[in-house]
Design an enzyme around this catalytic site. Structure first.
Site, mmCIF file in Angstrom:
data_model
loop_
_atom_site.group_PDB
_atom_site.id
_atom_site.type_symbol
_atom_site.label_atom_id
_atom_site.label_comp_id
_atom_site.label_asym_id
_atom_site.label_seq_id
_atom_site.Cartn_x
_atom_site.Cartn_y
_atom_site.Cartn_z
ATOM 1 N N ASP A 87 23.340 27.190 47.256
ATOM 2 C CA ASP A 87 23.482 27.734 45.648
ATOM 3 C C ASP A 87 24.210 26.558 45.334
ATOM 4 O O ASP A 87 25.198 25.924 46.054
ATOM 5 C CB ASP A 87 23.962 29.108 45.407
ATOM 6 N N PRO A 90 42.851 37.277 31.168
ATOM 7 C CA PRO A 90 42.528 35.770 31.013
ATOM 8 C C PRO A 90 43.542 34.814 31.061
ATOM 9 O O PRO A 90 43.382 33.611 31.023
ATOM 10 C CB PRO A 90 42.361 36.137 29.416
ATOM 11 N N GLU A 141 45.669 45.813 24.501
ATOM 12 C CA GLU A 141 46.438 44.507 24.576
ATOM 13 C C GLU A 141 46.707 44.098 25.945
ATOM 14 O O GLU A 141 47.302 42.956 26.267
ATOM 15 C CB GLU A 141 47.725 44.612 23.572
ATOM 16 N N ARG A 173 27.233 39.410 47.380
ATOM 17 C CA ARG A 173 26.219 38.667 47.793
ATOM 18 C C ARG A 173 26.192 37.725 48.941
ATOM 19 O O ARG A 173 25.408 37.326 49.523
ATOM 20 C CB ARG A 173 25.360 37.909 46.336
HETATM 21 N N1 SAM Z 1 46.567 40.428 25.250
HETATM 22 C C1 SAM Z 1 45.649 39.672 26.149
HETATM 23 C C2 SAM Z 1 45.917 38.392 26.329
HETATM 24 O O1 SAM Z 1 45.648 37.917 25.224
HETATM 25 O O2 SAM Z 1 46.109 37.759 27.271
HETATM 26 C C3 SAM Z 1 44.325 40.280 26.077
HETATM 27 C C4 SAM Z 1 44.067 41.695 26.371
HETATM 28 S S1 SAM Z 1 42.263 41.893 26.546
HETATM 29 C C5 SAM Z 1 41.819 42.474 24.977
HETATM 30 C C6 SAM Z 1 42.129 43.428 27.401
HETATM 31 C C7 SAM Z 1 42.010 43.329 29.136
HETATM 32 O O3 SAM Z 1 40.698 42.852 29.250
HETATM 33 C C8 SAM Z 1 43.015 42.512 29.760
HETATM 34 O O4 SAM Z 1 43.898 43.139 29.881
HETATM 35 C C9 SAM Z 1 42.047 42.167 30.941
HETATM 36 O O5 SAM Z 1 42.304 43.081 31.817
HETATM 37 C C10 SAM Z 1 40.623 41.938 30.575
HETATM 38 N N2 SAM Z 1 40.106 40.487 30.315
HETATM 39 C C11 SAM Z 1 40.115 39.921 29.051
HETATM 40 N N3 SAM Z 1 39.750 38.786 29.210
HETATM 41 C C12 SAM Z 1 39.395 38.456 30.399
HETATM 42 C C13 SAM Z 1 39.289 37.244 31.148
HETATM 43 N N4 SAM Z 1 38.667 36.243 30.727
HETATM 44 N N5 SAM Z 1 39.224 37.427 32.606
HETATM 45 C C14 SAM Z 1 39.571 38.670 33.244
HETATM 46 N N6 SAM Z 1 40.084 39.737 32.483
HETATM 47 C C15 SAM Z 1 39.968 39.715 31.034
#
Ligand code: SAM
Length: 245
Positions: free
Chosen positions: A167, A87, A114, A152
């Site tokens: 698209d 994220p 996490e 795609r």
């Molecule tokens: N503690 C992290 C933070 O707040 O930045 C979030 C961890 S999340 C619960 C677990 C995993 O989900 C991350 O390590 C990532 O690989 C994935 N993830 C969660 N949200 C994401 C997003 N919006 N885009 C891409 N990967 C995501």
């Protein structure tokens, strides 16, 4: 295109192998998709991949050693950029999809808990990509979104090569409305211009609807885009129509 995914849940990727456009791309070998599970690179009986965070606090963190060994194994076959789905990464958009779809190989690292020990991100990851400002439980669905978007675009995967270029976002505008049979559905008629067979008029109507939709729903896209003279004229005409109403 070769795609290798590092994931604790390799079974999730069967959804891509078994359905729709991604199945076609993978069956036709436009792309190859393999998964590597960090649990296969642990040294203990319990195949441990996570541990408590230093400094305390909730949740667990993915340990560096199994990930490092797993990445070493992937690197035997794939030297493409290693992308951590996070994220905190750059936000995915069609421009980034197109850039990545043009590469011969990619490695995706899916976090869980996490997230991943920071030292792996610093020493092994080339890029971080987010699919939006919200938090998933893991990187798998994010990787799958990105993989479907890329596959795609590969030549020969979509039924018509034109359909991806028309698209939303590919030309910086939202797509125009689409209609199919019947001509009259519960009193809602297909716009007459689409039935007339005049391709120039149809093209103009579609561009007009694209501009109108983009202006209403995503004016930010129009601000970022260089408009052609025709597009500028159509938008001015739409403005005049609106002011007259
Ligand atoms: N503690 C992290 C933070 O707040 O930045 C979030 C961890 S999340 C619960 C677990 C995993 O989900 C991350 O390590 C990532 O690989 C994935 N993830 C969660 N949200 C994401 C997003 N919006 N885009 C891409 N990967 C995501």
């Amino acid at each position: 295109m070769r795609i290798d995914v590092i994931t604790l849940f390799p079974g999730m990727f069967d959804v891509l192998r078994e359905n729709g456009i991604t199945r076609i791309a993978l069956e036709r070998e436009s792309a190859g998709l393999s998964c590597y599970n960090p649990r296969d690179f642990t040294g203990d009986r319990h195949r441990t991949v996570d541990d408590r965070p230093y400094g305390g606090g909730p949740g667990m963190v993915m340990m560096p050693e199994p990930l490092d060994r797993c990445i070493d194994a992937v690197r035997q076959a794939n030297s493409g950029p290693l992308i951590y789905l996070s994220p905190q990464g750059e936000t995915l958009d069609q421009r980034l999809v197109e850039e990545l779809a043009g590469l011969p190989s990619l490695v995706f690292l899916c976090g869980r808990y996490e997230g991943v020990d920071e030292r792996i991100l610093v020493s092994r990851v080339d890029r971080e990509v987010s699919i939006g400002d919200y938090v998933l439980a893991g990187g798998e669905l994010a990787a799958m979104v990105l993989i479907e978007c890329m596959l795609r675009l590969l030549p020969g995967v979509l039924g018509s090569a034109e359909s991806a270029t028309q698209d939303s976002f590919s030309a910086g505008l939202l797509d125009h409305p689409h209609y199919t049979r019947p001509e009259d559905y519960r009193g809602m008629r297909v716009p007459g211009v689409l039935l007339g067979g005049n391709h120039a008029e149809i093209g103009r109507w579609r561009l007009n609807r694209s501009l109108e939709r983009t202006r209403t729903r995503r004016p930010d896209l129009l601000e970022r885009r260089m408009l052609s003279e025709v597009e500028q004229q159509l938008l001015t005409a739409l403005d005049t129509e609106q002011n007259d109403e």
